[in-house]
Design an enzyme around this catalytic site. Structure first.
Site, PDB file in Angstrom:
ATOM      1  CE1 TYR A  48       1.606   1.406  -1.809  1.00 27.45           C
ATOM      2  CE2 TYR A  48      -0.469   0.722  -0.831  1.00 27.45           C
ATOM      3  CZ  TYR A  48       0.763   0.406  -1.389  1.00 27.45           C
ATOM      4  OH  TYR A  48       1.155  -0.906  -1.523  1.00 27.45           O
ATOM      5  CG  ASN A 111       2.389  -5.464  -7.404  1.00 24.21           C
ATOM      6  OD1 ASN A 111       1.792  -5.417  -6.326  1.00 24.21           O
ATOM      7  ND2 ASN A 111       3.169  -4.488  -7.820  1.00 24.21           N
ATOM      8  CG  HIS A 114       4.781  -2.307  -0.058  1.00 25.64           C
ATOM      9  ND1 HIS A 114       4.800  -1.190  -0.846  1.00 25.64           N
ATOM     10  CD2 HIS A 114       5.503  -1.997   1.061  1.00 25.64           C
ATOM     11  CE1 HIS A 114       5.495  -0.228  -0.228  1.00 25.64           C
ATOM     12  NE2 HIS A 114       5.928  -0.701   0.931  1.00 25.64           N
ATOM     13  CD  GLU A 125       6.936   1.808   3.162  1.00 27.12           C
ATOM     14  OE1 GLU A 125       7.358   0.641   3.032  1.00 27.12           O
ATOM     15  OE2 GLU A 125       6.718   2.564   2.202  1.00 27.12           O
TER      16      GLU A 125
END
Ligand code: GDP
Length: 136
Positions: A48, A111, A114, A125
């Site tokens: 991140y 949430n 990702h 990623e």
């Protein structure tokens, strides 16, 4: 085209991984790689990195290291855009009905999932979690 999804610690702990993967498969994604991992602080900070200056950076790192998560490389035509659409807005209160976050997220931070937000980030990623594996 490949993109990266991560089923986050809240969703794994709540036993929602199977339902989420099912929703993604229904949306036309094929699972190409997956790993159950418990991120360390340095890993979460590196992943991140672009958010380092944000006020939610420390809580985000703390949340993402709080339990196992499930990174997955997913394939589909137009994968990056399509996955962003199927996961919904960051805050589940704003996520469209039927999206993964509307169905399974607890809050703007916790949430559920990702998804890479650009093709460049998808490459970075996928390589972050699956550095050695050519897609099967
Ligand atoms: P995404 O691309 O929809 O995941 O959203 P962002 O890239 O903007 O943020 C990365 C992650 O940080 C989000 O998925 C949330 O888990 C968390 N996050 C984003 N905004 C906030 C916020 O305002 N407060 C908190 N506590 N967490 C946030």
């Amino acid at each position: 085209m490949l993109t990266l999804a991560i089923i986050k610690p809240d969703a794994l702990a709540a036993g929602r991984a199977g339902k989420i993967l099912s929703r993604l498969e229904e949306a036309g994604f094929t699972l190409r790689a997956a790993r159950l991992v418990r991120l360390g602080t340095a890993d979460a900070e590196a992943f991140y990195e672009v958010h380092r200056a944000r006020p939610f950076f420390r809580p985000l790192v703390s949340f993402m290291t709080s339990g196992p998560c499930l990174p997955m490389a997913l394939e589909r035509e137009d994968a990056v855009r399509a996955l962003r659409e199927v996961i919904g807005a960051t805050d589940p209160k704003e996520a469209a009905p039927g999206t993964v976050r509307a169905l399974y997220a607890e809050s703007k931070e916790r949430n559920a999932i990702h998804a890479s937000d650009s093709e460049e980030n998808a490459k970075r990623e996928v390589a972050f979690f699956f550095p050695d594996s050519a897609p099967v």
